[in-house]
Design a protein around this motif. Structure first.
Motif, PDB file in Angstrom:
ATOM      1  N   ARG A  25       0.395  -1.097  -0.095  1.00  0.00           N
ATOM      2  CA  ARG A  25      -0.087   0.109  -0.306  1.00  0.00           C
ATOM      3  C   ARG A  25       0.860   0.984  -0.030  1.00  0.00           C
ATOM      4  N   THR A  26       0.194   1.652  -0.670  1.00  0.00           N
ATOM      5  CA  THR A  26       1.194   3.726  -0.543  1.00  0.00           C
ATOM      6  C   THR A  26       0.421   4.854  -0.168  1.00  0.00           C
ATOM      7  N   TYR A  27       1.468   6.010   0.051  1.00  0.00           N
ATOM      8  CA  TYR A  27       0.655   7.205   0.064  1.00  0.00           C
ATOM      9  C   TYR A  27       1.759   7.857  -0.720  1.00  0.00           C
ATOM     10  N   TYR A  28       1.109   9.371  -0.707  1.00  0.00           N
ATOM     11  CA  TYR A  28       1.992  10.125  -1.568  1.00  0.00           C
ATOM     12  C   TYR A  28       1.256  11.342  -0.745  1.00  0.00           C
ATOM     13  N   ALA A  29       2.839  12.190  -1.465  1.00  0.00           N
ATOM     14  CA  ALA A  29       1.979  13.729  -1.005  1.00  0.00           C
ATOM     15  C   ALA A  29       1.125  14.215  -1.890  1.00  0.00           C
ATOM     16  N   ASP A  30       0.248  14.930  -1.691  1.00  0.00           N
ATOM     17  CA  ASP A  30      -0.381  15.628  -3.296  1.00  0.00           C
ATOM     18  C   ASP A  30      -0.110  15.952  -4.246  1.00  0.00           C
ATOM     19  N   SER A  31       1.581  17.261  -3.735  1.00  0.00           N
ATOM     20  CA  SER A  31       2.185  17.939  -4.734  1.00  0.00           C
ATOM     21  C   SER A  31       3.263  16.661  -5.181  1.00  0.00           C
ATOM     22  N   VAL A  32       2.656  15.335  -5.060  1.00  0.00           N
ATOM     23  CA  VAL A  32       4.094  14.741  -5.713  1.00  0.00           C
ATOM     24  C   VAL A  32       2.955  13.427  -6.646  1.00  0.00           C
ATOM     25  N   LYS A  33       1.695  13.458  -6.592  1.00  0.00           N
ATOM     26  CA  LYS A  33       0.410  12.467  -6.783  1.00  0.00           C
ATOM     27  C   LYS A  33       0.934  12.279  -8.506  1.00  0.00           C
ATOM     28  N   ARG A  71       8.806  -1.161  -4.001  1.00  0.00           N
ATOM     29  CA  ARG A  71      10.138  -1.891  -3.171  1.00  0.00           C
ATOM     30  C   ARG A  71      10.191  -2.745  -4.173  1.00  0.00           C
ATOM     31  N   ASP A  72      11.283  -3.423  -4.151  1.00  0.00           N
ATOM     32  CA  ASP A  72      11.603  -5.062  -4.232  1.00  0.00           C
ATOM     33  C   ASP A  72      12.998  -5.464  -2.720  1.00  0.00           C
ATOM     34  N   ASP A  73      11.539  -6.359  -2.038  1.00  0.00           N
ATOM     35  CA  ASP A  73      11.761  -7.168  -1.021  1.00  0.00           C
ATOM     36  C   ASP A  73      13.451  -7.771  -1.192  1.00  0.00           C
ATOM     37  N   ASP A  74      13.253  -8.369  -2.015  1.00  0.00           N
ATOM     38  CA  ASP A  74      14.602  -9.058  -2.655  1.00  0.00           C
ATOM     39  C   ASP A  74      15.606  -8.660  -2.707  1.00  0.00           C
ATOM     40  N   LYS A  75      16.258  -7.718  -2.675  1.00  0.00           N
ATOM     41  CA  LYS A  75      17.047  -6.846  -2.938  1.00  0.00           C
ATOM     42  C   LYS A  75      17.357  -5.734  -1.574  1.00  0.00           C
ATOM     43  N   ASN A  76      15.687  -5.438  -1.053  1.00  0.00           N
ATOM     44  CA  ASN A  76      16.122  -4.618   0.286  1.00  0.00           C
ATOM     45  C   ASN A  76      16.170  -2.834  -0.220  1.00  0.00           C
ATOM     46  N   THR A  77      15.993  -2.842  -1.163  1.00  0.00           N
ATOM     47  CA  THR A  77      15.718  -1.319  -2.118  1.00  0.00           C
ATOM     48  C   THR A  77      13.769  -0.493  -2.185  1.00  0.00           C
ATOM     49  N   VAL A  78      14.490   0.402  -1.743  1.00  0.00           N
ATOM     50  CA  VAL A  78      12.723   0.915  -2.105  1.00  0.00           C
ATOM     51  C   VAL A  78      13.371   2.131  -3.345  1.00  0.00           C
ATOM     52  N   TYR A  79      12.611   2.343  -3.959  1.00  0.00           N
ATOM     53  CA  TYR A  79      12.762   2.451  -5.478  1.00  0.00           C
ATOM     54  C   TYR A  79      11.456   4.537  -5.137  1.00  0.00           C
ATOM     55  N   LEU A  80      11.965   5.873  -5.541  1.00  0.00           N
ATOM     56  CA  LEU A  80      11.252   6.574  -6.213  1.00  0.00           C
ATOM     57  C   LEU A  80      11.332   6.989  -7.855  1.00  0.00           C
ATOM     58  N   GLN A  81      10.367   6.392  -8.448  1.00  0.00           N
ATOM     59  CA  GLN A  81      10.800   7.520 -10.040  1.00  0.00           C
ATOM     60  C   GLN A  81       9.580   8.840 -10.217  1.00  0.00           C
ATOM     61  N   MET A  82      10.736   9.660  -9.935  1.00  0.00           N
ATOM     62  CA  MET A  82      10.492  10.863 -10.635  1.00  0.00           C
ATOM     63  C   MET A  82      10.009  11.220 -11.926  1.00  0.00           C
ATOM     64  N   SER A  83       8.586  11.839 -12.738  1.00  0.00           N
ATOM     65  CA  SER A  83       8.574  11.716 -13.835  1.00  0.00           C
ATOM     66  C   SER A  83       7.572  13.130 -13.673  1.00  0.00           C
ATOM     67  N   ARG A  84       8.027  14.016 -14.662  1.00  0.00           N
ATOM     68  CA  ARG A  84       7.565  15.689 -15.040  1.00  0.00           C
ATOM     69  C   ARG A  84       8.170  16.595 -14.107  1.00  0.00           C
ATOM     70  N   LEU A  85       9.505  16.177 -13.804  1.00  0.00           N
ATOM     71  CA  LEU A  85       9.572  17.131 -12.865  1.00  0.00           C
ATOM     72  C   LEU A  85       9.857  18.866 -12.822  1.00  0.00           C
ATOM     73  N   LYS A  86       8.707  18.798 -11.508  1.00  0.00           N
ATOM     74  CA  LYS A  86       9.005  20.987 -11.654  1.00  0.00           C
ATOM     75  C   LYS A  86      10.636  21.313 -11.004  1.00  0.00           C
ATOM     76  N   THR A 125       6.269   7.079  -8.451  1.00  0.00           N
ATOM     77  CA  THR A 125       6.165   6.405  -7.896  1.00  0.00           C
ATOM     78  C   THR A 125       6.925   5.838  -6.977  1.00  0.00           C
ATOM     79  N   VAL A 126       5.861   4.859  -5.969  1.00  0.00           N
ATOM     80  CA  VAL A 126       7.572   4.552  -4.485  1.00  0.00           C
ATOM     81  C   VAL A 126       6.851   3.102  -5.404  1.00  0.00           C
TER      82      VAL A 126
END
Length: 124
Positions: A56-64, A71-86, A68-69
């Motif tokens: 389950r995910t949460y996003y601040a209104d400013s980035v919705k 996670r890959d638990d096999d790699k103990n990694t969380v990602y943040l894909q940021m598009s249409r950056l301002k 996109t957040v």
């Protein structure tokens, strides 16, 4: 020893994309909520996005709709894909981990561990 190590920050132009990664170690990653906060000098650290162990995910209104957040638990990694950056996305981005649920990722007081941060700068 718990460690969160971010990577992937840098500079981009408005409208472009960047992906942040954060590798965790020293704790049972799969059972924790993880995510991202950001901070601009002189301002408080604010939540950006979080994901719990159920996906389950949460996003601040400013980035919705733009970030996109995930996670890959096999790699103990969380990602943040940021598009249409301002330009207002410019900040130091911090990886965060909380032993509780997703609500913990909405407040700095709920976070148990922090990464050292990675700078994201968006400018023409």
């Amino acid at each position: 020893q718990v460690r969160l190590a971010e990577s992937g920050g840098g500079s981009a132009q408005p409208g472009e994309s960047l992906r942040l990664s954060c590798v965790g170690s020293g704790f049972t990653y799969i059972r924790w909520s993880v995510g991202w906060f950001r901070q601009v000098p002189g301002d408080e650290r604010e939540p950006v996005a979080g994901i719990d162990m159920e996906g389950r995910t949460y996003y601040a209104d400013s980035v919705k709709g733009r970030f996109t957040v995930s996670r890959d638990d096999d790699k103990n990694t969380v990602y943040l894909q940021m598009s249409r950056l301002k330009p207002e996305d410019t900040a130091m981005y911090y990886c965060a981990a909380a032993q509780g649920g997703l609500a913990q990722m909405k407040d700095v007081e709920g976070v148990d561990y922090w990464g050292k941060g990675t700078q994201v700068t968006i400018s023409v």
